[in-house]
Scaffold this motif. Sequence first.
Motif, PDB file in Angstrom:
ATOM      1  N   LYS A 480      29.119  47.341  50.093  1.00  0.00           N
ATOM      2  CA  LYS A 480      30.311  46.589  49.937  1.00  0.00           C
ATOM      3  C   LYS A 480      31.509  47.045  50.107  1.00  0.00           C
ATOM      4  O   LYS A 480      31.922  48.206  49.708  1.00  0.00           O
ATOM      5  CB  LYS A 480      30.148  46.333  48.415  1.00  0.00           C
ATOM      6  CG  LYS A 480      31.274  45.543  47.668  1.00  0.00           C
ATOM      7  CD  LYS A 480      31.726  45.629  46.357  1.00  0.00           C
ATOM      8  CE  LYS A 480      32.879  45.010  45.621  1.00  0.00           C
ATOM      9  NZ  LYS A 480      33.195  45.285  44.226  1.00  0.00           N
ATOM     10  N   SER A 481      32.583  46.562  50.881  1.00  0.00           N
ATOM     11  CA  SER A 481      33.867  47.114  51.223  1.00  0.00           C
ATOM     12  C   SER A 481      35.121  46.110  50.707  1.00  0.00           C
ATOM     13  O   SER A 481      34.676  44.886  50.458  1.00  0.00           O
ATOM     14  CB  SER A 481      33.977  47.328  52.567  1.00  0.00           C
ATOM     15  OG  SER A 481      34.181  46.164  53.488  1.00  0.00           O
ATOM     16  N   PRO A 482      36.194  46.502  50.735  1.00  0.00           N
ATOM     17  CA  PRO A 482      37.363  45.771  50.410  1.00  0.00           C
ATOM     18  C   PRO A 482      37.316  44.285  51.223  1.00  0.00           C
ATOM     19  O   PRO A 482      37.899  43.352  50.839  1.00  0.00           O
ATOM     20  CB  PRO A 482      38.661  46.507  50.573  1.00  0.00           C
ATOM     21  CG  PRO A 482      38.088  48.019  50.319  1.00  0.00           C
ATOM     22  CD  PRO A 482      36.724  47.861  50.864  1.00  0.00           C
ATOM     23  N   LYS A 483      36.701  44.476  52.528  1.00  0.00           N
ATOM     24  CA  LYS A 483      36.872  43.369  53.391  1.00  0.00           C
ATOM     25  C   LYS A 483      35.532  42.484  53.214  1.00  0.00           C
ATOM     26  O   LYS A 483      35.513  41.183  53.699  1.00  0.00           O
ATOM     27  CB  LYS A 483      36.966  43.852  54.768  1.00  0.00           C
ATOM     28  CG  LYS A 483      38.217  44.471  55.178  1.00  0.00           C
ATOM     29  CD  LYS A 483      38.309  44.925  56.709  1.00  0.00           C
ATOM     30  CE  LYS A 483      39.543  45.629  56.934  1.00  0.00           C
ATOM     31  NZ  LYS A 483      39.596  46.152  58.399  1.00  0.00           N
TER      32      LYS A 483
END
Length: 553
Positions: A480-483
């Motif tokens: 999971k990343s900000p994008k």
Amino acid sequence: EFPFEETPDQEKATQEIKADMEAPHPMDRLLCGDVGYGKTEVAMRAAFKAVMDGKQVAMLVPTTILAEQHYETFTQRFKNHPVNIEVLSRFKTRKEQQEILDRLTKGDVDIVIGTHRLLSKDVKFQDLGLVIIDEEHRFGVRQKDKMKKLKKGVDVLYLSATPIPRTLHLALSGIRQMSIMETPPQGRKPVKTYISRWSPSILKRAVLREVLRGGRVFVVQPRVEGLEKLAETVKRLVPQARVAMAHGQMKERELEEVMYHFMKGKIDVLVSTPIVESGLDVPMANTLVVKEAHQLGLSQLYQLRGRVGRDREMGYAYFLIPGREALTADGERRLQALREFAQLGSGLKLALRDMEIRGVGNLLGTQQWGHVSQVGFTLYCQMLEETVQKLQGKEVKHEKEPQLELAQEALLPPEYVGNEKVKISLYKRIAQAQEEDELVVLESEVRDRFGPLPPSARRLFALARIKLLVKDLGGEKLIKSPKGLFLYLTPSTPLTWNILSPLAKKGFIKLQGEYPLRLMVDSQDLEALEKLLKEMRESVSFEQTIKEEGVKV
């Protein structure tokens, strides 16, 4: 000769270590016991056995002060026996160090105690038989690499009150043997623990009460910066107290002198950095005040608390923070764990809680707190098994465990599974499950034993199933990343364009070049994520079936 009454745990640990040392293969054992529970005595017995068998002993400790204290303890313990003991640390002059090294090489030194200085190239033994490592996690990565060479082919004994998660996991999973000492010394009382907002009035009250009853006080803060100001504050608040400072940037002789005077009662209050956390034995020190406690790790806080209450007097520990707003979620949980586990013998429980706080995601994936060659416990076991298979001439199939980073709290909470050993056994079984059916059976067993699963436990099993699905799809990691949520695939993935294209058209995934895949689901919605991964796996199975039938035709 032992001046105290031996506890049953000490006796049992001594027997286990003796059996290990007499076995044909080298010992690799963790001795886990609370601060002041007599681990050093058990270690000294192991050292004595090694020396009587004609072997040399090396004891590695994290600080110079602790090396000097162990040296005094060992010397006193073996004063009636022909055992030559030396200490090798920065407190020795270059000439003194060289003399000790020469005697060590000739075999004239039986036991040498020291800091990382023992890991230097010029340290050579005539016949090393036992290595004792006190608080392994306090050593740096380079030092640990050097330890591997020192430990090769010899018996190794680790001592720890709160072992780091990696060490603890190795022990509880059977890779490393473990002895547990849970019996408190007679007359020992638990340390009263307070967590509060920082205020000079609390500092004054804590220091003054201890000084008035003739005891000594540790006042600790994480950094050297501001230490002098803190010492001045203590002097102003309690003018009758004799105050001194200690930190790692002081000259060696000066630091040794301060510590010696504190131990001998010439100093009432020692204002220091966490340099005092390991092994310093000052029975008259019964109050600890830690400023900015939220900036220290759980093991450090626990070790610091273990510096007080070692006598029969009641010990007090004050962990002071700027305010709740300054705490991270993990910091708050660490402090809460300290308050919760205030009773005697809590070291192992705290270490297990620390493993949970650092994240079960690490247990399920390959990240293992920066050690076991950076590959993780599960993968480490797998590599070990592959090496054995190679040596046996068997074909080795390479499988890599996928890494999950979904920022989910997934664990078996203490109010659900209270017994820490049972809990860690369950974690191990979940991490090692290779089939979904195994997880179904295990989940059913947990429900039967402990009742309906709380949300964090449901997430734990969901993440374990997701890990297996990612593995089946040839996934390397799911992050999971900000994008968004991304699935990284290995070159051997069974996911073809024929499978991915329809999923992209339905809006379930987004293709960004070849890899990684962006999964168009909320990473917090584990049910939707699991459903999508299952659909992808079913598509793979369907395509493989068609191919097989085509071959048969």
